[in-house]
Design a protein around this motif. Structure first.
Motif, mmCIF file in Angstrom:
data_model
loop_
_atom_site.group_PDB
_atom_site.id
_atom_site.type_symbol
_atom_site.label_atom_id
_atom_site.label_comp_id
_atom_site.label_asym_id
_atom_site.label_seq_id
_atom_site.Cartn_x
_atom_site.Cartn_y
_atom_site.Cartn_z
ATOM 1 N N THR A 290 -4.545 38.056 19.811
ATOM 2 C CA THR A 290 -5.299 36.815 20.027
ATOM 3 C C THR A 290 -5.400 35.964 18.757
ATOM 4 O O THR A 290 -5.117 34.781 18.779
ATOM 5 N N ASP A 291 -5.755 36.596 17.623
ATOM 6 C CA ASP A 291 -6.012 35.803 16.406
ATOM 7 C C ASP A 291 -4.747 35.401 15.663
ATOM 8 O O ASP A 291 -4.732 34.404 14.948
ATOM 9 N N VAL B 45 -7.311 49.850 19.489
ATOM 10 C CA VAL B 45 -7.230 48.890 20.596
ATOM 11 C C VAL B 45 -7.746 47.530 20.122
ATOM 12 O O VAL B 45 -7.112 46.491 20.330
ATOM 13 N N GLN B 46 -8.886 47.546 19.427
ATOM 14 C CA GLN B 46 -9.483 46.298 18.961
ATOM 15 C C GLN B 46 -8.574 45.579 17.960
ATOM 16 O O GLN B 46 -8.364 44.367 18.023
ATOM 17 N N ILE B 47 -8.006 46.350 17.039
ATOM 18 C CA ILE B 47 -7.164 45.753 15.985
ATOM 19 C C ILE B 47 -5.900 45.135 16.592
ATOM 20 O O ILE B 47 -5.499 44.029 16.237
ATOM 21 N N VAL B 48 -5.282 45.831 17.551
ATOM 22 C CA VAL B 48 -4.057 45.282 18.173
ATOM 23 C C VAL B 48 -4.422 44.060 19.025
ATOM 24 O O VAL B 48 -3.711 43.049 19.011
ATOM 25 N N LEU C 105 -1.679 47.202 10.161
ATOM 26 C CA LEU C 105 -2.322 47.839 11.311
ATOM 27 C C LEU C 105 -2.871 49.220 10.914
ATOM 28 O O LEU C 105 -4.048 49.533 11.154
ATOM 29 N N ALA C 106 -2.020 50.030 10.272
ATOM 30 C CA ALA C 106 -2.459 51.378 9.881
ATOM 31 C C ALA C 106 -3.569 51.299 8.829
ATOM 32 O O ALA C 106 -4.482 52.121 8.817
ATOM 33 N N LEU C 107 -3.491 50.296 7.960
ATOM 34 C CA LEU C 107 -4.531 50.148 6.930
ATOM 35 C C LEU C 107 -5.883 49.806 7.571
ATOM 36 O O LEU C 107 -6.917 50.351 7.201
ATOM 37 N N ARG D 286 -14.645 47.652 8.837
ATOM 38 C CA ARG D 286 -13.732 46.838 9.661
ATOM 39 C C ARG D 286 -13.083 45.755 8.824
ATOM 40 O O ARG D 286 -13.722 45.175 7.958
ATOM 41 N N MET D 287 -11.815 45.479 9.088
ATOM 42 C CA MET D 287 -11.103 44.440 8.345
ATOM 43 C C MET D 287 -10.418 43.513 9.329
ATOM 44 O O MET D 287 -10.144 43.900 10.450
ATOM 45 N N SER D 288 -10.111 42.312 8.858
ATOM 46 C CA SER D 288 -9.551 41.330 9.777
ATOM 47 C C SER D 288 -8.108 40.997 9.390
ATOM 48 O O SER D 288 -7.719 41.096 8.233
#
Ligand code: HEM
Length: 488
Positions: free
Chosen positions: A160-161, A152-155, A181-183, A194-196
């Motif tokens: 937003t970013d 949820v956070q990554i999507v 996304l999967a990575l 966590r990655m951005s």
């Protein structure tokens, strides 16, 4: 001047072409006898004869389709059920997938995947049981929840970013979204890192690459590592770079093991921490070594990254092609989340249409198209022909066989109207990462569909194509470690 001895020798030598022809004839005879014996051992089962097995990396990725020699790249997926239809015979016996003792995995086919250490995928028998016992608790309910929350956070971060306020977003190739996304999900819920979406990560002290770069390159260069022998990895810039990322990831994993052990009881639920925890609880002779821990966490990355990314991508493609199915899912999301809030882990059961769409996608485009097996003892497999005649096939010990997933998934005996996309039907599958993928898949699809309607990019050169042509173009797939989507 030649010596008499040399003269007499050369006069006795056969011309080179005769020697070569004789060797070739011996080899051909040897092959023919071998093929005849194999066919006889299988009771002259009808089918295609090919010099190279479809399980070989060479056939899967390099050789084109050449009669009698090779079935061509990703032949199982290309042929689907058509070859069995022509033969009028196909065999599917549940015991082949369920009995690991009678039909074990030919682990030597997977040997190359052990470069970080022995692991659950490249092992059989007691060794596999040992790995499975430690690995299974890692895929816990708490981990599934973590997968959900991180997805949820990554999507959300993507929206937003990266996408900002754009009302319409056009991506030429949806894999460019689903691979990172999967990575990121496996980075966070698999490794606790966590990655951005933005390229902000820098290499840690003592490293040449950041963790994100190492993970990304390893995931995309695994083929190089599988196909090129270790001694040749330094020969070209490309292989040197691949080796560097593998070395870097290995170093990161080793440091993470030290860190987590030092951190002690801190409650984390990523696969990596769970694996270490479950290993420390098993103090018997089955405790995994540091190298085996590294090998297993690495295999989670390989087994879970591309499979997930390509399935998400193909699911988007199917939902764009079948807007009525997309609307059904959207309707369910609206019903489950009427106030438009973000979906919580507890909501997943109310979003079962998302999962059904994935299962139907995986039936159409199975990420794993061939599951090799060997035969541990002389046995027989019984089936019936298309005309209903019973056939008993002798299968001698040592036979190399395989489960052709695409052939099975398009078999009209099991799936009515197999070409149709009908998420309302779903099938079972055995994979330790199933719940991991389910959490990620439902959360991601729900979030995308809440915000966006997915459609196929309209392009002038494809303006006149029919639905069938469009479907074939968008879903065209080629072999990789998993089937990959090549829409552009
Ligand atoms: C769409 C997603 C996925 C698909 C289609 C898939 C498919 C499969 C299949 C068919 C097998 C059995 C292979 C065999 O018997 O040789 C398998 C095993 C396995 N999968 Fe997955 N997988 C997926 C996601 C994941 C994820 C997310 C992970 C980990 C994070 C994972 C980890 C594994 C592991 C470790 C095994 C070996 C289990 C064992 O041998 O005991 N998979 N997967």
């Amino acid at each position: 001047m030649s010596s008499p001895l040399a003269l007499s020798l050369s006069s006795n030598l056969l011309p080179l072409h005769i020697v070569l022809l004789t060797i070739a004839a011996v080899i051909v005879c040897h092959v023919i006898v071998g093929v005849y014996r194999s066919m006889a051992s299988l009771g002259f089962l009808p089918g295609k004869i090919m010099f190279f097995s479809p399980a070989m990396v060479l056939t899967q990725f390099v050789l084109p389709r050449i009669p009698w020699i090779s079935g061509g790249k990703n032949m199982n997926f290309v042929n689907k059920y058509s070859e069995y239809e022509k033969l009028g015979i196909s065999v599917y016996r549940v015991e082949v997938t369920s009995s690991r003792t009678r039909f074990p995995k030919p682990v030597e086919e997977y040997g190359a995947l052990a470069f970080f250490g022995g692991n659950i995928v490249v092992s059989e028998g007691d060794e596999w049981k040992k790995y499975r016992k430690v690995a299974a608790p890692a895929f816990s309910e708490k981990n599934n929840r973590l997968v959900w929350e991180e997805t949820v956070q990554i999507v959300e971060d993507l929206f937003t970013d990266v996408w900002g306020d754009q009302k319409t977003v056009t991506v030429d190739h949806c894999i460019d979204i689903t691979l990172p996304l999967a990575l990121f999900v496996i980075g966070a819920a698999g490794f606790g890192k966590r990655m951005s979406w933005k390229d902000t990560e820098v290499a840690s002290e003592g490293h040449k690459l950041s963790f994100k770069q190492a993970l990304h390159h390893v995931a995309s260069d695994v083929f190089i590592k599988l196909g090129v022998p270790h001694w040749a990895m330094g020969l070209t810039e490309r292989t040197r770079k691949a080796q560097e990322s593998f070395d870097e990831l290995e170093k990161y994993i080793s440091e993470m093991i030290q860190e987590r052990v030092a951190e002690g009881a801190e409650e984390k639920n990523d696969l990596f921490s769970n694996l270490l925890k479950s290993n420390s609880e098993d103090t018997g002779p089955n405790t995994l070594t540091e190298r085996e821990l590294a090998g297993n966490i690495f295999i989670f990355l390989i087994a879970g990254h591309e499979t997930t990314a390509h399935t998400l991508c193909f699911a988007f493609a199917f939902l764009a092609l079948y807007p009525e199915e997309q609307e059904k899912i959207y309707g369910q999301i609206k019903e489950a989340l009427p106030d438009g809030r973000l979906p919580a882990y507890e909501d997943r059961t109310k979003l079962d249409r998302c999962m059904a769409a994935y299962y139907e996608t995986m039936r159409h485009v199975p990420p794993v198209t061939f599951i090799p097996k060997t035969v541990a003892e002389d046995t027989t497999l019984t089936t019936t022909t298309a005309q209903g005649h019973k056939v008993v096939i002798p299968v001698p010990k040592g036979t190399l066989m395989g489960i052709d997933t695409a052939g099975l998934h398009y078999n009209p005996r099991y799936w009515e109207d197999p070409e149709a996309f009908k998420p309302d039907r779903a099938g079972p599958r055995s994979c330790i990462g199933r719940k991991f993928f389910e959490s990620e898949g439902i959360a991601a699809l729900a979030l995308f569909l809440m915000r966006y309607k997915i459609s196929i990019k309209e392009e002038l050169q494809f303006a006149t194509e029919t639905f069938e042509q469009r479907r074939a173009r968008v879903l065209s797939a080629r072999g990789g470690i998993t089937v990959t989507c090549v829409y552009r």
